[in-house]
Design a protein around this motif. Structure first.
Motif, PDB file in Angstrom:
ATOM      1  N   THR A   1      -6.190   4.273   7.351  1.00 51.31           N
ATOM      2  CA  THR A   1      -6.693   3.024   6.726  1.00 51.31           C
ATOM      3  C   THR A   1      -5.562   1.650   6.525  1.00 51.31           C
ATOM      4  OG1 THR A   1      -8.407   4.662   5.903  1.00 51.31           O
ATOM      5  CG2 THR A   1      -8.181   2.528   4.955  1.00 51.31           C
ATOM      6  N   VAL A   2      -4.464   2.408   6.114  1.00 46.65           N
ATOM      7  CA  VAL A   2      -3.365   1.283   6.090  1.00 46.65           C
ATOM      8  C   VAL A   2      -2.994   0.789   7.116  1.00 46.65           C
ATOM      9  CG1 VAL A   2      -1.065   1.249   5.351  1.00 46.65           C
ATOM     10  CG2 VAL A   2      -2.480   2.578   3.678  1.00 46.65           C
ATOM     11  N   LEU A   3      -2.837   1.417   8.519  1.00 45.24           N
ATOM     12  CA  LEU A   3      -2.793   0.605   9.484  1.00 45.24           C
ATOM     13  C   LEU A   3      -3.482  -0.195   9.640  1.00 45.24           C
ATOM     14  CD1 LEU A   3      -1.340   3.526  11.770  1.00 45.24           C
ATOM     15  CD2 LEU A   3      -0.083   1.822  10.787  1.00 45.24           C
ATOM     16  N   PHE A   4      -4.919  -0.225   9.455  1.00 47.42           N
ATOM     17  CA  PHE A   4      -5.905  -0.870   9.880  1.00 47.42           C
ATOM     18  C   PHE A   4      -6.524  -1.641   8.563  1.00 47.42           C
ATOM     19  CE2 PHE A   4      -5.493   1.886  13.626  1.00 47.42           C
ATOM     20  CZ  PHE A   4      -5.507   1.113  14.291  1.00 47.42           C
ATOM     21  N   TRP A   5      -5.766  -1.961   7.456  1.00 46.97           N
ATOM     22  CA  TRP A   5      -6.057  -2.543   6.288  1.00 46.97           C
ATOM     23  C   TRP A   5      -7.100  -3.571   6.318  1.00 46.97           C
ATOM     24  CZ3 TRP A   5      -5.074  -7.246   5.447  1.00 46.97           C
ATOM     25  CH2 TRP A   5      -3.891  -7.957   6.016  1.00 46.97           C
ATOM     26  N   PHE A   6      -7.122  -4.489   7.511  1.00 46.84           N
ATOM     27  CA  PHE A   6      -7.652  -5.559   7.395  1.00 46.84           C
ATOM     28  C   PHE A   6      -9.202  -5.490   7.946  1.00 46.84           C
ATOM     29  CE2 PHE A   6      -5.277  -4.567  11.133  1.00 46.84           C
ATOM     30  CZ  PHE A   6      -6.426  -4.774  12.210  1.00 46.84           C
ATOM     31  N   ASN A   7      -9.419  -4.324   8.438  1.00 43.81           N
ATOM     32  CA  ASN A   7     -11.156  -3.879   8.872  1.00 43.81           C
ATOM     33  C   ASN A   7     -11.661  -3.203   7.605  1.00 43.81           C
ATOM     34  OD1 ASN A   7     -13.230  -2.974   9.816  1.00 43.81           O
ATOM     35  ND2 ASN A   7     -12.272  -2.403  11.764  1.00 43.81           N
ATOM     36  N   PRO A   8     -12.757  -4.069   6.863  1.00 44.36           N
ATOM     37  CA  PRO A   8     -13.438  -3.294   5.732  1.00 44.36           C
ATOM     38  C   PRO A   8     -14.128  -2.024   6.170  1.00 44.36           C
ATOM     39  CG  PRO A   8     -14.537  -5.305   6.553  1.00 44.36           C
ATOM     40  CD  PRO A   8     -12.920  -5.180   7.426  1.00 44.36           C
TER      41      PRO A   8
ATOM     42  N   ASN B   1      -6.500  13.948   3.637  1.00 39.95           N
ATOM     43  CA  ASN B   1      -6.537  12.729   2.934  1.00 39.95           C
ATOM     44  C   ASN B   1      -5.403  11.730   3.102  1.00 39.95           C
ATOM     45  OD1 ASN B   1      -8.894  13.611   1.816  1.00 39.95           O
ATOM     46  ND2 ASN B   1      -8.052  14.276  -0.298  1.00 39.95           N
ATOM     47  N   ILE B   2      -4.280  12.120   3.230  1.00 40.18           N
ATOM     48  CA  ILE B   2      -3.247  11.344   3.698  1.00 40.18           C
ATOM     49  C   ILE B   2      -3.065  10.729   4.880  1.00 40.18           C
ATOM     50  CG2 ILE B   2      -1.484  13.105   4.042  1.00 40.18           C
ATOM     51  CD1 ILE B   2      -0.789  10.156   1.790  1.00 40.18           C
ATOM     52  N   LEU B   3      -3.599  11.724   5.726  1.00 45.16           N
ATOM     53  CA  LEU B   3      -3.656  11.221   7.138  1.00 45.16           C
ATOM     54  C   LEU B   3      -4.859  10.229   7.455  1.00 45.16           C
ATOM     55  CD1 LEU B   3      -3.203  11.630  10.310  1.00 45.16           C
ATOM     56  CD2 LEU B   3      -4.851  13.470  10.376  1.00 45.16           C
ATOM     57  N   ALA B   4      -5.939  10.498   6.872  1.00 41.15           N
ATOM     58  CA  ALA B   4      -6.981   9.322   6.810  1.00 41.15           C
ATOM     59  C   ALA B   4      -6.397   8.157   5.940  1.00 41.15           C
ATOM     60  CB  ALA B   4      -8.231   9.995   6.028  1.00 41.15           C
ATOM     61  N   TYR B   5      -5.762   8.367   4.907  1.00 42.26           N
ATOM     62  CA  TYR B   5      -5.297   7.055   4.297  1.00 42.26           C
ATOM     63  C   TYR B   5      -4.418   6.304   5.136  1.00 42.26           C
ATOM     64  CZ  TYR B   5      -3.370   4.026   0.571  1.00 42.26           C
ATOM     65  OH  TYR B   5      -3.085   2.843   0.049  1.00 42.26           O
ATOM     66  N   GLY B   6      -3.383   7.218   5.924  1.00 39.63           N
ATOM     67  CA  GLY B   6      -2.526   6.429   6.812  1.00 39.63           C
ATOM     68  C   GLY B   6      -3.076   5.424   7.603  1.00 39.63           C
TER      69      GLY B   6
ATOM     70  N   LEU C   1      -3.814  10.927  -3.214  1.00 38.85           N
ATOM     71  CA  LEU C   1      -2.900  12.059  -3.364  1.00 38.85           C
ATOM     72  C   LEU C   1      -3.539  13.390  -4.300  1.00 38.85           C
ATOM     73  CD1 LEU C   1       0.316  10.387  -3.946  1.00 38.85           C
ATOM     74  CD2 LEU C   1      -0.733  11.336  -1.675  1.00 38.85           C
ATOM     75  N   HIS C   2      -4.836  13.202  -4.705  1.00 36.65           N
ATOM     76  CA  HIS C   2      -5.343  14.084  -5.250  1.00 36.65           C
ATOM     77  C   HIS C   2      -6.971  14.249  -5.076  1.00 36.65           C
ATOM     78  CE1 HIS C   2      -7.479  12.259  -8.535  1.00 36.65           C
ATOM     79  NE2 HIS C   2      -6.184  11.304  -8.800  1.00 36.65           N
ATOM     80  N   THR C   3      -7.698  15.295  -5.281  1.00 39.86           N
ATOM     81  CA  THR C   3      -9.015  15.167  -4.857  1.00 39.86           C
ATOM     82  C   THR C   3      -9.784  14.668  -6.296  1.00 39.86           C
ATOM     83  OG1 THR C   3      -9.229  17.518  -6.205  1.00 39.86           O
ATOM     84  CG2 THR C   3      -9.093  17.233  -3.589  1.00 39.86           C
ATOM     85  N   HIS C   4     -10.884  14.199  -6.331  1.00 41.64           N
ATOM     86  CA  HIS C   4     -11.633  13.477  -7.120  1.00 41.64           C
ATOM     87  C   HIS C   4     -13.019  14.131  -7.507  1.00 41.64           C
ATOM     88  CE1 HIS C   4     -13.944  10.687  -4.392  1.00 41.64           C
ATOM     89  NE2 HIS C   4     -13.131  11.443  -3.727  1.00 41.64           N
ATOM     90  N   TYR C   5     -12.853  15.240  -8.484  1.00 37.92           N
ATOM     91  CA  TYR C   5     -13.978  16.080  -8.790  1.00 37.92           C
ATOM     92  C   TYR C   5     -15.328  15.203  -9.369  1.00 37.92           C
ATOM     93  CZ  TYR C   5     -16.848  19.836 -11.057  1.00 37.92           C
ATOM     94  OH  TYR C   5     -17.894  20.600 -11.495  1.00 37.92           O
ATOM     95  N   GLY C   6     -14.822  14.434 -10.530  1.00 36.51           N
ATOM     96  CA  GLY C   6     -15.939  13.734 -11.247  1.00 36.51           C
ATOM     97  C   GLY C   6     -16.202  12.131 -10.449  1.00 36.51           C
TER      98      GLY C   6
ATOM     99  N   LEU D   1       0.759  -1.267   0.004  1.00 40.31           N
ATOM    100  CA  LEU D   1      -0.091  -0.311  -0.019  1.00 40.31           C
ATOM    101  C   LEU D   1       0.816   1.347  -0.135  1.00 40.31           C
ATOM    102  CD1 LEU D   1      -2.850  -1.097   2.392  1.00 40.31           C
ATOM    103  CD2 LEU D   1      -2.996  -0.730   0.111  1.00 40.31           C
ATOM    104  N   VAL D   2       2.019   1.269   0.731  1.00 34.37           N
ATOM    105  CA  VAL D   2       2.830   2.486   0.799  1.00 34.37           C
ATOM    106  C   VAL D   2       3.591   2.722  -0.679  1.00 34.37           C
ATOM    107  CG1 VAL D   2       5.134   3.421   1.864  1.00 34.37           C
ATOM    108  CG2 VAL D   2       3.396   2.386   3.261  1.00 34.37           C
TER     109      VAL D   2
END
Length: 322
Positions: free
Chosen positions: A111-118, A104-109, A167-172, A22-23
């Motif tokens: 999520t990565v630490l607890f990747w096993f939890n859907p 976003n990067i903080l939230a993703y970090g 790493l970027h916003t997703h407008y669409g 993931l990293v």
């Protein structure tokens, strides 16, 4: 060696391997975005402090970069009118002002630490979607009806291209397109004519931008052999352009077989209405479906694909006649 000891030896390595992947993925994405920024063509928009860059490989507007963020836009952005361009720019600028990229990067970090939890992944996705809804609300809060219609058109134009990036916003983001449109309708107030006008504009612009609508909203499968034939990939059929122009609804019933590796074959149309209008589209889509592998496969399964471009009003009574 006991199974408990095996688990204790195996699980830490699995946990570490998934985190490493993931990293590595986010590092590769960072490099890709940096290349886009470096090779983007500068657009002259004096009212914006951020760099606005156009790039042929971009399909939807986005805010990217951490130290010096830039707004990346597709080439089609230059074809929009000034009010639509300004609305998109304001949307991305609001992301920047709130520091959404860092959030976003903080939230993703986490999520990565607890990747096993859907639930972590579901929460992360909803967090990102709520960001887009929040920016829409901010940008359209003081817009008049015509400006909201123009903004709706831009959402539809980019609604097919929305990869969820860290790493970027997703407008669409097409997965919450309906929610975003309804939010703007609620903001507008009680003007029925304005809501009808917006709905008509959305429908027309959807046809103009996407040149197709998707069928298969109502898909029913009857498995006469075994209820355990589970599809893992379903390709939605494209709506034939001529049928869409004429506003035709219809359906196609088909029989098909599934091989032991999950591939679909021997597709044949058993009934359709109107005849020969949707048949080719339905067969082409069904042949791309994939099912879970099985020991022997399946024979003579049936499916019906409903093509519905105009849904009846909920207040209209519907009676199925066979």
């Amino acid at each position: 060696m006991s199974s408990g000891l095996l688990d204790r030896l195996y699980l830490p390595y699995l946990y570490g391997a998934v985190i490493t992947l993931l990293v590595a993925n986010i590092i590769m994405e960072y490099g890709y975005l940096q290349r886009l920024i470096q090779h983007g063509r500068q657009l002259d928009i004096p009212s914006v402090k951020l760099n606005v860059l156009v790039h042929p490989d971009i399909e939807s507007p986005m805010l990217a970069g951490f130290i010096a963020p830039s707004i990346l836009v597709p080439i089609s952005f230059t074809l929009l009118d000034e009010s639509q361009q300004q609305a998109i720019i304001q949307h991305e600028v609001y992301h920047y002002q709130r520091g959404d990229l860092w959030a976003n990067i903080l939230a993703y970090g986490l999520t990565v630490l607890f990747w096993f939890n859907p639930l972590m992944w579901l929460s992360y996705r909803r967090f990102r979607q709520d960001q887009e809804l929040s920016c829409d609300a901010q940008v359209t809060a003081n817009m008049k009806a015509k400006a909201k219609i123009a903004y709706s058109r831009t959402l539809l134009a980019y609604s097919q291209h929305a990869p969820l990036s860290m790493l970027h916003t997703h407008y669409g983001d097409k997965t919450i397109l309906k929610e975003r449109i309804l939010q703007m309708k609620k903001q507008h107030g009680k003007s029925t004519l304005a809501l009808i006008g917006m709905t008509l504009a959305i429908g027309v612009s959807a046809f103009m931008f996407n040149q197709q609508v998707f069928a298969g909203n109502n898909i029913s499968v009857e498995n006469k052999t075994d209820s355990m034939a589970m599809p893992v990939i379903r390709i939605e059929p494209s709506y034939p352009i001529n049928a869409a122009k004429e506003g035709l609804n219809g359906y196609v019933q088909m029989s098909f077989d599934i091989s032991s590796n999950g591939s679909v074959g021997n597709v044949r149309v058993t009934k359709s209405s109107p005849k020969q209008v949707f048949d080719a589209s339905a067969v082409e889509a069904l042949e791309q479906w994939k099912y879970q592998p099985s020991a022997t496969g399946f024979k003579d399964l049936q499916v019906q694909l409903d093509y519905v471009i105009h849904q009846p009003e909920k207040s209209v009574e519907r009676i199925t006649v066979k």
